[in-house]
Design an enzyme around this catalytic site. Structure first.
Site, PDB file in Angstrom:
ATOM      1  CE  LYS B 177      -1.279   2.101   3.245  1.00  0.00           C
ATOM      2  NZ  LYS B 177      -0.871   3.515   3.694  1.00  0.00           N
ATOM      3  CB  THR B 191       2.700   4.451   6.198  1.00  0.00           C
ATOM      4  OG1 THR B 191       2.767   5.162   7.251  1.00  0.00           O
ATOM      5  CG2 THR B 191       1.963   2.964   6.767  1.00  0.00           C
ATOM      6  CB  THR B 403      -6.818  15.875  13.568  1.00  0.00           C
ATOM      7  OG1 THR B 403      -7.202  17.274  13.195  1.00  0.00           O
ATOM      8  CG2 THR B 403      -5.390  15.631  13.494  1.00  0.00           C
TER       9      THR B 403
END
Lengths: 403, 403
Positions: B177, B191, B403
């Site tokens: 991913k 990531t 957030t």
């Protein structure tokens, strides 16, 4: 020290300037600036550390090695004269020599260029431009010169201050341009170009020290886009006409150095505020690093992080991106020792998010100047670095700025 | 070596997988993946070199130090379990232990997480998710697992190949991913998360070598945004069930290594192609650097240059930005030795722009996969690095991802 509102480089005694259009920019906007002193300047200068440097940088460096005194600095915008080979170098030499001849100077003329890379200068226009800009020199021409060095800049950048050395008033006036390919690593270390002039009498050693200390905590701790230019040049010019007791060391030097650092920091903030597309100037205060250099390294990694830059554009208190970017830049940072403040509002303490006042933080993140403080709890190192947000306008400018 | 169309990690013998939604993502999209082998895996793994690492990275590293064999890898998306302190670490341990218990394993379960930084996991949902994902394990569940590890990814990333070791067929299947905070510097170095499984019988030393050689020229030579994540993890899992003559060295190892490098390079290209907002995959071929490492350094400076990235978005052959970015990254590059090609079209030779076929170059720069070659004339070093364009969609995603 007093800020002289509305003045720039020609606030300095015996310094005149001009800015004109000579046709390098097809838009008809000003594209050639000349700074001139009636009496010789001592010069300290710093240039890009890119291993590919533009012809005017190569030639100005050579002039500075070979000569001690100068009276003129010629800067064109619209064309960087970079990646232009031998032709480009010869053009740079001609720019300089033609200017000295026009002005009737024995000394050589320092030069700088900014604009598109990879195209040669239209020398017929340049020669006509030099004639015209020299004929237009005026004791209050600073703003015209500051306007003529702009590329994608939205506003002119100039500042002037005066201070007292013993009982003598000394002035420092300056101009600069941004607004893209800004990640200055000036050696002594953007295409930022800045000229800072002073009428102070100062020794060469003290002048060099003022330059290197000034750029260290200003231009070299800032970035718009992380791209270091082939043309970055900063000139610090001192013509001694204030007749002050010569600045060599001690308190006088400290006063002068503080003033130069103040001016360079203000110019840096103007450049970043006017970074391509920028809507926000962010000052990153890093505290508690191993030392000041590592604090600056951490600060610059935040300045250059796309995720942090877009976070500020989005006005989102996503502090995890800040800690992640800090961790990627410096070894040994421990999460439990990190804290993040937006202005005076603590949002993460000891590596953990805390409850905070959403409204207050939202207002801080929506303002045009934002202060972020990151504590990393490793030592006593501190640094403040300057960056801007990344947004649609940046993409538009740079996808459309074309060959 | 043969590519097995349409297959992924479950192409490998005795490996099953599943992907489900357990409620970490409020959207209802899949957010938990499980990879399971009926027989133990040897594992080689590489993790981010960010000094701030997420709890699942810390815990998986510990497991790999303490144990030799594993049967399960659990990955959640939607929450990175990063910057979450002791609570986060305890949650990571529980994720792992709860999975082993549910599967009735004596061995520990490796774990990885990706998603928002700074919030703790909803552990009640995670426990229910582990029950559900384990109950859903299927021999053809690879695509479900690959879907469940996506965050801002637009498409699933999987690939499988088979090759012969002596006369025995061995398979390698993989998933990965992206799509943001992608600048892998895996240490062994986004990531990004990737799991590569094989049924090959291979020694631990050879498996480690395949991992480190594979990541060196693939993930570690790519970047979407220059931001190195707190959570990057690559697992290379080998369960020996193909019953091939054990791979230890020589030609067999070379064949296996080539296949792993091919798979990792294809996954890298998929990740970059699916980089946040990306419309173009650019392969930067650097030739003639002092050595391969310096070639990679130059390549990565192009990959991460905002001016080069926006140039590709704008489909503008502004090669000066390429040479400027190269010069900023590597000392000693001389302009007169540099040449730039877009695909097979030379646009700058020996540091100077040349006449080129605007139509042909325009077509190359408008295609979804672009090859750039930069020659720097210093030596024999070569590297290919992978990057994407920077555009409005990138800004939108990251100014709104909140957030």
């Amino acid at each position: 020290m007093k800020i002289l509102d509305g003045l720039g480089i020609t606030a300095v005694k015996k310094v005149s300037a001009a800015g004109i259009n000579c046709g390098i920019k097809p838009s008809g906007k000003k594209d050639m600036a000349l700074i001139y002193s009636e009496v010789p300047f001592k010069v300290a200068a710093a240039f890009t550390d890119n291993s590919i440097v533009a012809a005017p940088v190569t030639y100005s460096k050579k002039l500075l090695r070979d000569h001690d005194e100068f009276q003129a600095l010629l800067i064109n915008s619209g064309n960087a004269n970079a990646c232009t080979g031998d032709k480009g170098y010869n053009d740079a030499v001609e720019m300089s020599e033609f200017t000295s001849k026009k002005l009737g100077l024995d000394s050589s003329t320092l030069i700088a260029s900014t604009g598109l890379i990879g195209e040669t200068l239209p020398m017929e226009k340049v020669r006509q431009g030099i004639e015209s800009v020299a004929d237009n020199l005026r004791p209050n021409g600073g703003s015209d010169a500051a306007e003529a060095i702009m590329t994608t800049d939205a506003f002119i950048k100039e500042i002037a201050v005066e201070l007292k050395i013993s009982d003598t008033v000394v002035r420092i006036g300056a101009m600069a341009k941004g607004a893209g390919m800004i990640a200055p690593r000036l050696v002594s270390h953007a295409t930022m170009i800045a000229a800072v002039a002073t009428d102070a009498d100062i020794s060469s050693g003290a002048l060099s020290k003022a330059l290197s200390e000034g750029i260290k905590t200003s231009f070299n701790r800032s970035s718009v886009d992380g791209d270091t230019s082939t043309n970055d040049s900063v000139f610090l010019l001192a013509n001694s006409s204030a007749k002050n007791p010569k600045i060599e060391s001690g308190e006088d030097l400290q006063l002068f150095l503080n003033a130069v650092t103040f001016i360079m920091t203000e110019l840096t903030k103007m450049i970043i505020k006017d970074g391509e597309g920028a809507t926000k100037l962010i000052s990153y205060n890093i505290k508690g690093a191993k030392n000041d250099d590592e604090a600056a390294l951490i600060g610059m990694s935040l300045v250059n992080s796309l995720l942090v830059k877009t976070m500020f554009f989005g006005a989102d208190p996503n502090w995890g991106r800040i800690i992640a970017a800090a961790g990627a830049s410096a070894p040994g940072i421990e999460l439990k020792n990190t804290s993040v403040y937006f202005k005076d509002q603590l949002v993460a303490k000891d590596g953990l998010g805390i409850e905070f006042d959403q409204e207050k933080v939202g207002a801080i993140l929506s303002s045009p100047e934002i202060e972020l403080t990151l504590e990393v709890g490793q030592g006593k190192g501190v640094a403040t670095c300057y960056g801007c947000d990344l947004n649609h306008e940046y993409v538009r400018i740079n996808a459309e700025y074309t060959t």
